[in-house]
Structures are given as structure tokens and as C-alpha cells.
Design an enzyme around this catalytic site. Structure first.
Site, PDB file in Angstrom:
ATOM      1  N   ARG A  89      40.863  45.874  50.484  1.00 16.04           N
ATOM      2  CA  ARG A  89      40.802  44.550  49.819  1.00 16.04           C
ATOM      3  C   ARG A  89      42.043  44.056  49.354  1.00 16.04           C
ATOM      4  O   ARG A  89      41.890  42.718  49.521  1.00 16.04           O
ATOM      5  CB  ARG A  89      39.516  45.031  48.590  1.00 16.04           C
ATOM      6  CG  ARG A  89      38.177  45.328  49.104  1.00 16.04           C
ATOM      7  CD  ARG A  89      37.483  45.581  47.861  1.00 16.04           C
ATOM      8  NE  ARG A  89      35.946  46.188  48.159  1.00 16.04           N
ATOM      9  CZ  ARG A  89      35.849  47.459  48.109  1.00 16.04           C
ATOM     10  NH1 ARG A  89      36.600  48.393  47.986  1.00 16.04           N
ATOM     11  NH2 ARG A  89      34.650  47.698  48.592  1.00 16.04           N
ATOM     12  N   ASN A  96      43.757  34.969  50.754  1.00 13.00           N
ATOM     13  CA  ASN A  96      42.600  34.531  49.682  1.00 13.00           C
ATOM     14  C   ASN A  96      42.886  33.776  48.566  1.00 13.00           C
ATOM     15  O   ASN A  96      42.366  32.962  47.958  1.00 13.00           O
ATOM     16  CB  ASN A  96      41.576  35.710  49.412  1.00 13.00           C
ATOM     17  CG  ASN A  96      40.936  36.048  50.859  1.00 13.00           C
ATOM     18  OD1 ASN A  96      41.072  35.478  51.874  1.00 13.00           O
ATOM     19  ND2 ASN A  96      39.843  37.019  50.731  1.00 13.00           N
ATOM     20  N   HIS A 176      36.827  46.757  41.155  1.00 16.09           N
ATOM     21  CA  HIS A 176      36.171  46.478  42.797  1.00 16.09           C
ATOM     22  C   HIS A 176      37.148  47.041  43.815  1.00 16.09           C
ATOM     23  O   HIS A 176      37.321  46.454  44.836  1.00 16.09           O
ATOM     24  CB  HIS A 176      35.530  45.204  43.095  1.00 16.09           C
ATOM     25  CG  HIS A 176      34.597  45.327  44.372  1.00 16.09           C
ATOM     26  ND1 HIS A 176      33.306  46.162  44.689  1.00 16.09           N
ATOM     27  CD2 HIS A 176      34.794  44.576  45.461  1.00 16.09           C
ATOM     28  CE1 HIS A 176      33.176  45.832  45.822  1.00 16.09           C
ATOM     29  NE2 HIS A 176      33.794  44.843  46.258  1.00 16.09           N
TER      30      HIS A 176
END
Ligand code: TXD
Length: 321
Positions: A89, A96, A176
Site C-alpha cells: 500500500r 496518491n 491499515h
């Protein structure tokens, strides 16, 4: 009460499923924004044309113009690239962050009073950046990760024990990422500790612990498992469902206790960072953080996960965000 206006920023895989679920459950009017021309308009037309069949009657509008999100009550951000096989990620950070910066500026301009749920990865960093740029209060900016991670953990426990997943409760805290922390001690089936049921099943404590460890490890890597199978993107049905649980809690002022990527002011020994913790979600967004006593091992795992988050934030700041 007037119908809620729910703006979805990012009309890709998760954004599309979100639009359909919000319409089907009549949680509010939907505006689906994406930079790709015509695509959000195509998806919303397709969804609207199912309204007669599904029996919903809300407005579902696709757009490439931020002006259409004006006055939104709730904003859900999925804009950004998903992972490809082999990527973590965190590999998505630079790309992003650029996208989230523009999104945050526009949400601040057009929906300054909205409650914002961030989904884009790397989640903990993207929530932090969004909060920094908008200056929105922390009860109105938070992220979705823990509901999904917890649902994955619960699903594996249900499969292993041969019980309905509806009766399984299990929570995953922390960032996460690969360091997330499934809380084994409180995982249960209608109140009965999952570990006790595993020990009963195998008649052996060590074997039960091994089985639990494999479920914990699978939970941590569950996103990657889906990415590997899909090859062209990452999980999208379950992340959309997880965000819908948050929207329902807000729209219905449910005061649900859910794992949320929320801003901490000393809770769990964390100061000034967004991390996944239990929080109460209602009409005001995050109403409070629910702290409970972690044992030494759990606290060490959480600290390790928080370290990964702080490192990521430092990397992001070094990149100029
Ligand atoms: O639980 C979680 N938080 C997550 C997060 C679980 C799974 C996936 N998660 C992350 O969500 C994933 O790593 C991605 O960062 C996001 C969105 O995943 P999705 O699968 O929906 O990705 P898509 O299909 O590529 O959709 C992203 C859309 C796409 O249509 C782009 O055109 C659009 O984002 N996009 C933009 N929209 C608005 N503004 C800008 N600048 C922009 N750039 C791209």
C-alpha cells in the site's frame, strides 16, 4: 429531514459499488465525481436505470465538475490508484498524495461542512494529508480500514469454526498495513471466546494457537491475497460495504462502536496521529474514541503498527506534502 447529499470522489471500482449501494439503500442522493470524462456519467446512468427494478428513488448523478458536490453532507474519497500484484500500500504514497491534495482543496471549497470518509491508500497517510489541507475538525475527517480488516478476520474465524459469520465479533486495530493488529483475546462467537472454541475443536492448546496465528496472518495479508487473484486492481466489494456501514451509522445517528482510522490525542499512548481504534460513529462523525486496556503484547503490536504509520507520515512530509 432533507435527504442527505453524498458525494463520491473517485468513480472507479469502489466508487461505483458505493454509488449502487447508497442508491439501493436510499441513504441519500449520490454525486459520483471522477476525472475520467463520461465514465461517472455512464455508471450513474446505468445505476439509475435499475431504480425501477430495485425500487429506489434517489438522484444519482455522475460528473467531472467539482461544483456538483456543492453542499454535500458526506464525502467519500476513493480517488487514487489501487495496488498491482507485488506492490505494498505504501508504494502508492507519492501518486496518491498528489491526487488527495487536489481532492482536499476542492472538498474544502465546495463542501466545507461535510463529514469525510477517506478510503484511498496508503490510508493512514491519506487521511492525515486530507485533514492537514482542509483543516476540518478531526470528528469530520476519518478513514475506513478497520471495519473491512475486522470483517475479514471474522470471516476466517467463522469458516474455521463452522459457525455463522453473523455471530462472530472480532476487531482489528492499528494502521491499515501489514502491521495491523487483530485482537485475538476478544475475538468471540456470541460472547464465547474464539480461542476456547478452537481449543475444544482441536483438543490441544498449541494447535489452537497455531490455527489462530494462521488466521491472524491471513487477515494481515488479505488485501494482497485479493490483489494477487484479481491481477488488475484491489478489493472493491468489501471496502465499499465497510464504508456503507459508516454512512449508515452517520445518516441514522446510530452511535455504533466501530474500528475507525481516527485522530488520537493520547489514547492508547498515541498523540497526534491517525490510527485504527474503536470509535463511536453518529451524526457528528467520530463522537468519541473508546479506549480499553491492552495487554503488554497487544500494546507492543500496536506501538509497532503506529511506528509504521509515523514513518509513512515522515516520508510523506519529506516529499513535500
Ligand atoms: O479499506 C480500504 N481503505 C481500501 C482502500 C481497500 C481496498 C482498496 N483501497 C484503496 O482505495 C485503493 O488502494 C485505492 O487507493 C482506492 C480506490 O480503489 P479502487 O479499486 O476504487 O480504484 P480504481 O478503480 O482505480 O478507482 C480509482 C478512481 C479512478 O476511477 C480514477 O480515474 C480516479 O480514482 N482518480 C481520480 N478521481 C478524482 N480526482 C483525481 N485526481 C483522480 N485521479 C484518479
Amino acid at each position: 429531514m432533507a435527504r442527505q447529499k453524498i458525494a463520491l470522489i473517485g468513480g472507479g471500482q469502489i466508487g461505483g459499488v458505493l454509488a449502487q449501494l447508497i442508491a439501493q439503500r436510499q441513504l441519500g442522493d449520490v454525486v459520483l465525481y471522477d476525472i475520467v470524462e463520461d465514465m461517472p456519467q455512464g455508471k450513474t446512468l446505468d445505476i439509475a436505470e435499475a431504480s425501477r427494478i430495485d425500487g429506489f428513488d434517489v438522484n444519482v448523478k455522475g460528473t467531472n465538475d467539482y461544483k456538483d458536490i456543492e453542499g454535500a453532507d458526506i464525502v467519500i474519497v476513493t480517488a487514487g490508484l489501487p495496488r498491482k500484484p507485488g506492490m505494498s500500500r505504501d508504494d502508492l504514497l507519492t501518486t496518491n498524495a498528489k491526487i488527495i491534495k487536489t481532492v482536499a482543496e476542492n472538498v474544502k471549497r465546495f463542501a466545507p461542512n461535510s463529514i469525510v470518509i477517506i478510503i484511498s491508500n496508503p490510508l493512514d497517510a491519506m487521511v492525515t494529508l486530507f485533514k492537514k489541507i482542509t483543516g476540518f475538525p478531526t470528528n469530520r475527517v476519518f478513514g475506513q480500514a478497520g471495519i473491512l480488516d475486522s470483517s475479514r478476520f471474522s470471516t476466517f474465524i467463522a469458516w474455521e469454526l463452522g459457525v455463522s459469520v453473523k455471530d462472530v465479533n472480532a476487531m482489528v486495530l492499528g494502521g491499515h498495513g501489514d502491521t495491523m493488529v487483530p485482537i485475538v483475546r476478544y475475538a468471540n462467537v456470541n460472547g464465547i471466546p474464539a480461542m476456547e472454541l478452537l481449543e475444544k475443536k482441536y483438543g490441544d492448546k498449541i494447535k489452537a494457537e497455531e490455527v489462530m496465528k494462521s488466521m491472524v496472518d491471513r487477515t494481515k495479508m488479505a488485501g494482497g491475497e485479493v490483489v494477487k487473484l484479481l491481477k488488475t486492481g484491489s478489493a472493491f466489494y468489501s471496502p465499499a460495504s465497510a464504508a456503507i456501514a459508516m454512512v449508515e451509522a452517520i445518516v441514522g445517528d446510530e452511535h455504533r462502536l466501530l474500528p475507525v482510522c481516527a485522530f488520537l490525542n493520547g489514547e492508547f499512548g498515541v498523540n497526534g496521529y491517525y490510527v485504527g481504534v474503536p470509535a463511536v460513529l453518529g451524526a457528528a462523525g467520530v463522537e468519541k474514541i473508546i479506549e480499553f486496556a491492552l495487554n503488554e503484547e497487544e500494546q507492543a503490536l500496536l506501538d509497532n503498527s503506529v511506528n509504521a504509520v509515523t514513518k509513512l507520515i515522515a516520508d510523506m512530509e519529506r516529499l513535500g506534502f
